[in-house]
Design an enzyme around this catalytic site. Structure first.
Site, PDB file in Angstrom:
ATOM      1  N   ILE A  84       0.882  -1.166   0.000  1.00 45.03           N
ATOM      2  CA  ILE A  84       0.000   0.000   0.000  1.00 45.03           C
ATOM      3  C   ILE A  84       0.918   1.214   0.000  1.00 45.03           C
ATOM      4  CG2 ILE A  84      -0.176  -0.044   2.538  1.00 45.03           C
ATOM      5  CD1 ILE A  84      -2.967   1.124   2.305  1.00 45.03           C
ATOM      6  N   SER A  85       0.654   2.159  -0.874  1.00 41.11           N
ATOM      7  CA  SER A  85       1.570   3.278  -1.067  1.00 41.11           C
ATOM      8  C   SER A  85       1.642   4.188   0.152  1.00 41.11           C
ATOM      9  CB  SER A  85       1.145   4.110  -2.284  1.00 41.11           C
ATOM     10  OG  SER A  85       1.244   3.369  -3.471  1.00 41.11           O
TER      11      SER A  85
END
Length: 235
Positions: A84-85
């Site tokens: 997840i960024s």
């Protein structure tokens, strides 16, 4: 609130116990601090983007043992070799699409579904494609449970886009491609914007804007994403 304080406040929640009112309040404070300290402070100004990131519960999009880290200034693993960024990158890319509300948006690289949820707080319809079937299934279930009924999730290779739903007002790719996929450019509406990381050892976010049959390109930020896989790697 310091990151250590946030970590302590989130411990009970991350251990799997039902969150108390105090836990929920701590999560809300952590999310607000994330937006203020990591995103707005670094120059993201779009009110719709900031409001969306204040609303979406990022801790529900990461594995249970990492929920205490959900509002930290870092990407996190979500399984299957994917991440997840970093929150700032999510905010930066969302703002770069210049959404005003009511748009149709395509995302390539669903991951846990977090970016799709942020987009759905602004756009009227989000289509998102994930090449790892297990992640696509998990994201679909998660988004449904959270009430995001305007997001359609598909398992497959995002290189080809989603032709039957095109054209799109905006397209976002959350994995690094060696080049801009031509099918994605062609699925942009006139005036639409595509943002994606391009490169391998060195990566930059690129914004592509369609002007009729002309595609204007600009490189806007150095980044580090997991690689896009599938047909884009074929020559």
């Amino acid at each position: 609130m310091s990151f250590l304080a946030r970590t302590l406040a989130l411990t009970a929640f991350s251990c799997g116990t039902a969150p108390s009112t105090a836990d929920e309040a701590a999560l809300a404070r952590a999310r607000e601090a994330m937006v203020a300290d990591q995103i707005a402070a670094r120059g993201v100004r779009d009110a719709k983007t900031l409001a969306a990131m204040r609303k979406v519960p990022r801790h529900l999009f990461v594995p249970g043992d990492l929920q205490r880290e959900a509002y930290g200034d870092t990407p996190l693993p979500i399984g299957q070799g994917q991440t997840i960024s970093q929150p700032y990158i999510v905010g930066f890319m969302t703002e770069a699409l210049k959404l005003t509300g009511g748009e149709r948006v395509l995302e390539v690289g669903t991951g846990s579904g977090y970016q799709a949820a942020v987009l759905a707080e602004i756009a009227s319809r989000v289509y998102t494609i994930e090449i790892v079937t297990a992640l696509a299934d998990e994201a679909r279930d998660r988004l449904r449970r959270l009430g995001y009924d305007r997001i359609a999730v598909r398992a497959g290779d995002g290189y080809a886009g989603w032709p039957e739903a095109a054209p799109f007002d905006a397209i976002i790719v959350t994995a690094a491609a060696p080049r801009v996929p031509e099918p994605l450019k062609e699925q942009l509406r006139d005036g639409g914007r595509l943002i994606l990381p391009v490169g391998d050892a060195e990566q930059e976010l690129m914004v592509v804007t369609r002007r009729g049959d002309v595609f204007e390109e600009s490189r806007v930020l150095g980044v580090r994403f997991v690689p896009m896989t599938g047909k884009v790697r074929q020559r």
